[in-house]
Motif scaffolding. Structure first.
Motif: not given
Ligand code: 4NP
Length: 157
Positions: A25, A28-29, A145
């Protein structure tokens, strides 16, 4: 750069998937975050993650095959800004090694990000079935998340 360490007992089931999810993540970010994992025990040093955790990861587009188990050490308090324990037993074993109060305050239960102040454990799937591994994946997917959102809004630094 924010440096985050995931910690469980063996570093072959829960913390590797927490590590792999957060790593994916972060990428991805496009965030500037260093992610690693460790175990409080020494049983599995140098080993790959449990094959059942690798399978569950792969089935969910996450790869943890390159991770190798290592033991948590006191130096990790210098190397990391946030240390997430998977359950209370590991939390207690980590803070026992903390050199000072500032270091104790770096240590948190990962599921308190999802269920604040409830001190819930990520269940140990080692003696469980594939369903238990998927449950661990789902819990840590949601918790990471929240970690990503907090990094983005500056709550975690
Ligand atoms: P983990 O799971 O702490 O999530 O890596 C375990 C792995 C190994 C053992 C216990 C839990 N063990 O007893 O060997």
């Amino acid at each position: 750069m924010t440096r985050i360490l995931m910690v469980c007992l063996g570093n072959i089931c829960r913390s590797p998937i927490a590590d792999g999810l957060l790593r994916r993540k972060v990428k991805e970010n496009n965030l500037d975050v260093l992610v690693d994992s460790a175990g409080t025990a020494n049983y599995h040093i140098g080993k790959k993650p449990d094959h059942r955790m690798c399978q569950t990861a792969q089935a969910n587009q996450t790869n943890i095959d390159e991770l190798r188990a290592r033991q948590f050490t006191v130096d990790d308090f210098q190397k990391f800004d946030q240390i997430y324990a998977m359950d209370l037993e590991n939390y207690r074993n980590i803070i026992k090694l903390a050199p000072n109060k500032a270091d104790v305050s770096k240590v948190k239960l990962i599921l308190n990000e999802l269920f604040p102040d409830e001190n819930k454990a990520v269940p140990d799937p080692y003696y469980g079935t594939q369903k238990d591994f998927q449950e661990v994946y789902d819990l840590l997917d949601h918790a990471t998340d929240v970690v990503i959102s907090k990094i983005k809004n500056g709550t975690i630094r």
